[in-house]
Design an enzyme around this catalytic site. Structure first.
Site: not given
Length: 423
Positions: A226, A346
């Site tokens: 991320e 995710e």
């Protein structure tokens, strides 16, 4: 969020956000882990009450799949060495990136039983998060019931990772390693931080690529979890250009292990438009990642629902019909336009059944992934993810039947097991 009065400990907290949004993952504070490890029950988090029934395997799955390694890419697909399409339909299992320096849940059950159940549920891939701090000599694994896991006693975090990797791959589960945090205390915007230099980030990846080179079912590296905040894409700034750093890391890995796929996540924005952390890959259209070793890049996005943060697109009058255009714009176009393969690394949430927006969103996304044959690793196997829950219920033993009902709509077969798995 209901934490049942368990104090928030920075070593076990992950905060993930888009603009104004939050993505909070709670682990277990060390004291709670210690209690759980000697037979206590972890009840730190309110879980999805949809279904607390017994474990059930996804029906109608082929016994195994013949895949010839190594994997590579061809247009929008991951393919094996014979050109056969390979689709990853997996799950995340976290813990190595927290202060336990081991997968969570081993305070309740054995590693073998956990992996047996994961395979039984039909997941052909595991995304395995870690923190670089885990490799330090002072980082001692804890929160493990050694009566149930006697073979883990005295091992380092890296050695426990070896056990997880071998156990998973022996059962037919492919493994993606995920550099999730620099240290146990939290994620970092960039691939380096105050506690992790770029050189250490690179050298740790090279060591892992060497270590697992002879296990062809360890298929690749998710280079950094991320990227966001300061992270840019394609602007040429060596301090912030995530595309440039990913290229550098991919090439370094391939010098010692040419077989690995290189998974490159997005950032949290494109120009002035904000999105989920790691979820925006619009920059790929103009600035793709090009490695010296061809056909090894898989792009990866993260995407979440209204249970994590109530983004404005969840309020649209035509929700969820508006969602495919949003997914296509930010990440799915890469697969649809055959620019490269895509992994939704995710996504997740507590509600998967009923009429809540969260349940509607999750099911719409699963249908979209299936329609477009996009690979995924669901967040998460663990029940102790504070805002999403997991495939397992809070007892760490039974599965959330509604989640498995949703996920089993789109699962590809495991590889054939090798060796003898635990009974």
């Amino acid at each position: 969020m209901d934490q049942n009065n368990v104090p928030t400990n920075p070593e076990t907290t992950e905060t993930k956000s888009a603009p104004r949004s939050r993505r909070l993952r709670m682990g277990i504070a060390a004291a709670v882990v210690a209690v759980a490890a000697v037979g206590g029950t972890v009840t730190a988090f309110a879980m999805n009450g949809d279904d607390a029934g017994s474990s059930s395997s996804a029906p109608g799955k082929p016994a195994g799949s013949d895949v010839d390694f190594p994997l590579s890419t061809k247009k929008g697909d991951i393919v094996d060495s014979n050109g056969k399409k390979v689709v990853l339909t997996g799950v995340n299992w976290f813990g190595f990136e927290t202060g336990t320096f081991a997968p969570h849940g081993l305070w309740t059950r054995s590693l073998d039983s956990m992996l047996d159940q994961m395979a039984k549920q039909g997941f052909n891939t595991m995304r395995l998060p870690y923190a670089n701090e885990m490799f330090d000599a002072k980082s001692k694994p804890n929160g493990i019931d050694f009566k149930q896991n006697p073979d883990l006693k005295g091992l380092t975090g890296q050695q426990i990772m070896d056990k997880v990797v071998k156990g998973a791959t022996d059962r037919g589960i492919m493994v993606i390693l995920d550099q999730h945090r620099p240290d146990q205390y939290g994620q970092s915007e960039l691939w380096y931080s105050q506690s992790l230099t770029e050189n250490k980030w690179l050298s740790d990846w090279v060591k892992l690529a060497k270590r697992y080179k002879n296990n062809d079912r360890v298929i690749g590296a998710d280079l950094h979890n991320e990227p966001r905040g300061q992270a840019t894409w394609g602007d040429g700034n060596k301090k912030t250009d995530w595309r440039m750093a990913a290229t550098k890391a991919g090439n370094a890995i391939h010098k010692v292990n040419k077989n690995w796929l290189i998974f490159v996540e997005g950032t949290d924005r494109h120009k002035n438009e904000q999105f989920w952390w790691g979820g925006d890959l619009q920059g790929v259209k103009k600035y793709p990642v090009k490695l010296d070793e061809g056909n090894k890049v898989v792009y990866s996005a993260h995407d979440y629902g209204p249970g994590v943060f109530n983004q404005n697109w969840f309020q649209a009058k035509d929700f969820p019909k508006n969602m495919p255009a949003i997914w296509k714009k930010h990440w799915a176009y890469i697969k649809q336009q055959n620019i490269g393969p895509l992994l939704l690394g995710e996504f997740g949430g507590r509600k998967t059944a009923g009429n809540s927006k969260e349940a509607i969103w999750q099911n719409a996304l699963m249908d979209y992934l299936k329609k477009n044959q996009i690979s995924y690793t669901y967040w998460t196997w663990n029940p102790d993810s504070g805002d999403t829950g997991g495939v397992l219920n809070k007892d760490w033993k039974t599965v959330d039947k509604n989640k498995m009902k949703m996920l089993s709509k789109y699962q590809m077969p495991l590889l054939e097991p090798k060796g003898k798995a635990s009974e």
